[in-house]
Design a protein around this motif. Structure first.
Motif, PDB file in Angstrom:
ATOM      1  N   VAL A 257       0.947  -1.200   0.249  1.00 23.41           N
ATOM      2  CA  VAL A 257       0.275   0.092  -0.065  1.00 23.41           C
ATOM      3  C   VAL A 257       0.918   1.628  -0.227  1.00 23.41           C
ATOM      4  O   VAL A 257       1.543   1.508   1.318  1.00 23.41           O
ATOM      5  N   VAL A 258       0.734   2.091  -1.008  1.00 24.54           N
ATOM      6  CA  VAL A 258       0.812   3.112  -1.239  1.00 24.54           C
ATOM      7  C   VAL A 258       0.603   4.312  -0.505  1.00 24.54           C
ATOM      8  O   VAL A 258      -0.147   4.519  -1.119  1.00 24.54           O
ATOM      9  N   VAL A 259       1.276   4.556   0.294  1.00 24.63           N
ATOM     10  CA  VAL A 259      -0.451   6.143   1.112  1.00 24.63           C
ATOM     11  C   VAL A 259       0.638   7.531   0.711  1.00 24.63           C
ATOM     12  O   VAL A 259       1.564   8.414   1.149  1.00 24.63           O
ATOM     13  N   LYS A 260      -0.173   8.842   0.177  1.00 22.07           N
ATOM     14  CA  LYS A 260       0.338   9.661  -0.736  1.00 22.07           C
ATOM     15  C   LYS A 260      -0.417  10.126   0.028  1.00 22.07           C
ATOM     16  O   LYS A 260      -1.429  10.247   0.495  1.00 22.07           O
ATOM     17  N   TYR A 261      -0.343  11.758  -0.455  1.00 22.94           N
ATOM     18  CA  TYR A 261      -1.081  13.172   0.425  1.00 22.94           C
ATOM     19  C   TYR A 261      -1.750  13.594  -0.939  1.00 22.94           C
ATOM     20  O   TYR A 261      -0.140  13.782  -2.191  1.00 22.94           O
ATOM     21  N   LEU A 262      -2.692  14.076  -0.899  1.00 28.76           N
ATOM     22  CA  LEU A 262      -3.460  14.866  -1.420  1.00 28.76           C
ATOM     23  C   LEU A 262      -4.215  16.043  -0.784  1.00 28.76           C
ATOM     24  O   LEU A 262      -5.059  15.698  -1.038  1.00 28.76           O
ATOM     25  N   PRO A 263      -3.627  17.112  -0.204  1.00 25.47           N
ATOM     26  CA  PRO A 263      -4.562  17.791   0.160  1.00 25.47           C
ATOM     27  C   PRO A 263      -4.964  18.411  -0.908  1.00 25.47           C
ATOM     28  O   PRO A 263      -6.067  19.907  -0.136  1.00 25.47           O
ATOM     29  N   GLU A 264      -4.848  19.017  -1.818  1.00 24.79           N
ATOM     30  CA  GLU A 264      -5.769  19.454  -2.956  1.00 24.79           C
ATOM     31  C   GLU A 264      -6.894  19.278  -3.162  1.00 24.79           C
ATOM     32  O   GLU A 264      -7.528  17.854  -3.953  1.00 24.79           O
ATOM     33  N   VAL A 265      -8.267  19.937  -2.652  1.00 28.61           N
ATOM     34  CA  VAL A 265      -9.663  18.839  -2.508  1.00 28.61           C
ATOM     35  C   VAL A 265     -10.181  18.872  -3.809  1.00 28.61           C
ATOM     36  O   VAL A 265     -10.742  17.765  -4.186  1.00 28.61           O
ATOM     37  N   ALA A 266      -9.444  19.572  -4.645  1.00 34.06           N
ATOM     38  CA  ALA A 266     -10.108  19.598  -6.446  1.00 34.06           C
ATOM     39  C   ALA A 266      -9.433  19.030  -7.060  1.00 34.06           C
ATOM     40  O   ALA A 266     -10.285  17.857  -8.386  1.00 34.06           O
ATOM     41  N   HIS A 267      -7.910  18.136  -6.744  1.00 37.03           N
ATOM     42  CA  HIS A 267      -7.595  17.118  -7.426  1.00 37.03           C
ATOM     43  C   HIS A 267      -7.866  15.635  -7.215  1.00 37.03           C
ATOM     44  O   HIS A 267      -7.544  15.032  -7.681  1.00 37.03           O
ATOM     45  N   GLY A 282     -11.749  11.964   1.066  1.00 38.14           N
ATOM     46  CA  GLY A 282     -12.487  13.518   1.070  1.00 38.14           C
ATOM     47  C   GLY A 282     -12.595  13.892   0.189  1.00 38.14           C
ATOM     48  O   GLY A 282     -12.666  14.820  -0.411  1.00 38.14           O
ATOM     49  N   LEU A 283     -13.597  12.962  -0.746  1.00 42.69           N
ATOM     50  CA  LEU A 283     -14.333  13.919  -2.209  1.00 42.69           C
ATOM     51  C   LEU A 283     -14.940  15.105  -1.209  1.00 42.69           C
ATOM     52  O   LEU A 283     -16.079  14.687  -0.547  1.00 42.69           O
ATOM     53  N   GLN A 284     -15.223  16.179  -1.886  1.00 45.19           N
ATOM     54  CA  GLN A 284     -15.949  16.730  -1.621  1.00 45.19           C
ATOM     55  C   GLN A 284     -18.025  17.042  -2.936  1.00 45.19           C
ATOM     56  O   GLN A 284     -17.161  15.642  -4.066  1.00 45.19           O
ATOM     57  N   PRO A 285     -18.867  17.337  -2.066  1.00 43.39           N
ATOM     58  CA  PRO A 285     -19.980  16.317  -2.830  1.00 43.39           C
ATOM     59  C   PRO A 285     -20.524  16.634  -4.503  1.00 43.39           C
ATOM     60  O   PRO A 285     -20.945  16.163  -5.167  1.00 43.39           O
ATOM     61  N   ALA A 286     -19.518  17.951  -4.462  1.00 46.99           N
ATOM     62  CA  ALA A 286     -19.974  18.656  -5.903  1.00 46.99           C
ATOM     63  C   ALA A 286     -19.100  17.780  -6.606  1.00 46.99           C
ATOM     64  O   ALA A 286     -19.554  17.844  -7.995  1.00 46.99           O
TER      65      ALA A 286
END
Length: 551
Positions: A257-267, A282-286
């Motif tokens: 398992v590779v745990v990466k970090y993706l702070p930009e919610v839009a991505h 952390g998917l946004q509803p939109a």
């Protein structure tokens, strides 16, 4: 702040995706809290249900974490990694709503919940080769209950009644508490009660916080990392002591398992759709509709172990000292409008401070119904008079209140923007500092900041969250509440305990209105089409039972 969330029946993913398209335009999904791997929430990808062995799963977390010390694993970013590295004595099975054996093959309590005995599975070892025996469990319990002074590690708040542990024999531990605690057993299922090697416990604080130095007995072990970019976990080939309810009782199907970090919610949605990641939190509803309509998965993981998302009331400024004012604000929130405007069908409106699927949940929805006229009447009775600008005032002070939260939730800021509008209609001005981490850092300990948006892990009773004088929820020690918390914890009879947990909920939500509840905690994940994964009752992915259809 702990992060930290729910309901529905089991349904295949393809059915859920069709429902999503019909009801949301693409993303109204059934939430499940059913059995399967380790009693977690089952979310299955389309196609064959036969697990595929091998492969690497790429998982995108929200923010990097540099401190993996076990007892501070109340943040999702930590818990979601440590869940695969550390085992616990017990496991909470979401389907049955019961605690089941894990490293403890069995457990029992005496009549007044002051003594607990754990029989351990034989042959379990930590990844550094040492035995996970009674002596190792005692060392862990001592660290949880007493802290590790030389490493400047504080005791775990859920083990505040802990007194001592006795090694009865190699596979048996007997625990003595200072006072009765009906929630002690449940707390042993927490990731923050994860068992580490005695060698790990001998390290200083920096060592116990370093993921590469932490040795657990879990299905994955640390392999490598790139600071602030990724952590790589490799499966432990000899793992064979999963929780009693796990479908996979052996080693993980995945190789890594590779745990990466993706702070930009839009991505996040795009990363799943493009196949760059197999799973993202952390998917946004939109974005839910786009992910579901592209043939991929939207997976809501209910936070059964957590309180509802809540605006915890802090009365230090004096403006909210009157219960009538707090009750007015409670019924001044239109929760259905929150769901319709800000959230999605992955979310459920709160019915109490506990999640709908939490043991002991009491449905207080009728008392939470939106009623702006009642809210105005209560504020009138409390002496707050509307001014020329519509904002109420009393004794020369305007009814202006502030909310602070972290930016962990993708919906928290817009939710309070809508509440700001709703409260203005009843004459209250809300200063919205939600998702402002800079402001939060100082406001957290400032009693004059009236609201703290939060959700906290709660393993049974609510005393550990709302009881201490230093708690960040209310920053207020309510004597009546603390007496209730003490009675609940001391209750030996199961029915009496359930009754007192119900009383705690009514006190916090309706009678005293110290918790303005919004929606059940849920973490919404996006998963690539071929990813099969389930979640714990604390919303963590269960990588031990996860697999990819394409290997």
């Amino acid at each position: 702040m702990a992060i930290q969330e729910s309901e529905g029946s089991r349904a295949p993913r393809r059915v859920r995706r069709l429902q999503a398209a019909a009801l949301l335009g693409a993303a109204a999904l059934l939430l499940t809290a059913c059995g399967g791997n380790a009693g977690g929430t089952t979310q299955s990808a389309a196609g064959s249900s036969e697990p595929v062995k091998g492969g690497t799963l790429v998982y995108a977390e929200v923010t990097p974490i540099n401190n993996f010390q076990t007892q501070s694993a109340r943040f999702y970013e930590k818990a979601n990694v440590l869940n695969s590295v550390l085992d616990r004595l017990t496991y909470f099975d979401a389907e049955s709503g019961k605690l089941v054996p894990w490293i403890a093959s069995s457990f029992k309590a005496n009549g007044d919940n002051t003594e607990f005995t754990f029989d351990l599975k034989p042959g379990v070892t930590f990844s550094d080769g040492t035995k996970l025996d009674a002596a190792a469990v005692k060392a862990n319990l001592d660290a949880l209950g007493k802290g590790v002074e030389k490493a400047q590690i504080q005791p775990n708040v859920d083990f505040s009644a802990y007194k001592s542990a006795e090694v009865v024999d190699q596979d048996t531990v007997k625990v003595q508490l200072k006072s009765a605690d009906a929630n002690f057993l449940r707390a042993t299922s927490s990731v923050a009660a994860g068992l580490v090697s005695p060698k790990t416990l001998e390290l200083d604080n920096a060592g116990q916080s370093d993921i590469k130095q932490i040795s657990g007995s879990g299905p994955f072990v640390y392999e490598s990392e790139k600071p602030d970019e990724e952590v790589v976990l490799a499966k432990r080939a000899d793992y064979k002591w999963a929780p009693e309810t796990a479908k996979n009782q052996g080693a993980a199907y995945l190789d890594k398992v590779v745990v990466k970090y993706l702070p930009e919610v839009a991505h996040r949605a795009g990363a799943v759709q493009s196949g760059q990641v197999d799973l993202v939190r952390g998917l946004q509803p939109a974005d839910e509709a786009a992910v579901a309509s592209s043939g991929n998965q939207v997976l809501p993981a209910p936070g059964i172990d957590l309180t509802a998302n809540t605006a915890a009331v802090r009365i230090g400024s004096g403006k909210l000292a009157d219960e009538k004012v707090r009750r007015a604000l409670q019924v001044g929130i239109d929760r259905q409008a929150l769901k319709d405007t800000v959230l999605s069908d992955s979310y459920q409106i709160a019915g109490s401070i506990l999640n709908h699927k939490a043991p002991g949940f009491v449905d207080l929805s009728a008392d939470l119904a939106y009623n702006p006229e009642q809210a105005k009447k209560l504020l009138d009775e409390a002496g707050w008079v509307p001014g020329a600008d519509g904002i109420r005032a009393k004794d020369g002070r305007k009814l202006e209140v502030t909310v602070t939260t972290s930016n962990n939730s993708v919906v928290i800021k817009p939710a309070f923007e809508l509440i700001e509008q709703q409260w203005r209609a009843i004459g209250v001005k809300l200063v919205n500092r939600a998702a402002d981490n800079t402001f939060l850092a100082t406001a957290l300990q400032d009693p004059k900041v009236e609201f703290f948006g939060t959700r906290q892990f709660a393993y049974g009773g609510l005393g550990p969250v709302f009881g201490p004088e230093t708690n960040t929820q209310t920053l207020n020690a309510d004597k009546e509440l603390n007496a209730l918390f003490a009675d609940e914890r001391a209750a030996a009879d199961a029915d009496k305990h359930k009754e007192l947990v119900a009383e705690e909920q009514r006190a916090l939500v309706t009678d005293k209105a110290l918790a303005l509840v919004l929606w059940d905690e849920v973490q919404v994940y996006g998963a690539h089409e071929g990813t099969h994964v389930e979640f714990t009752s604390g919303t963590a992915p269960i990588f031990q039972g996860a697999w990819k259809a394409n290997g």
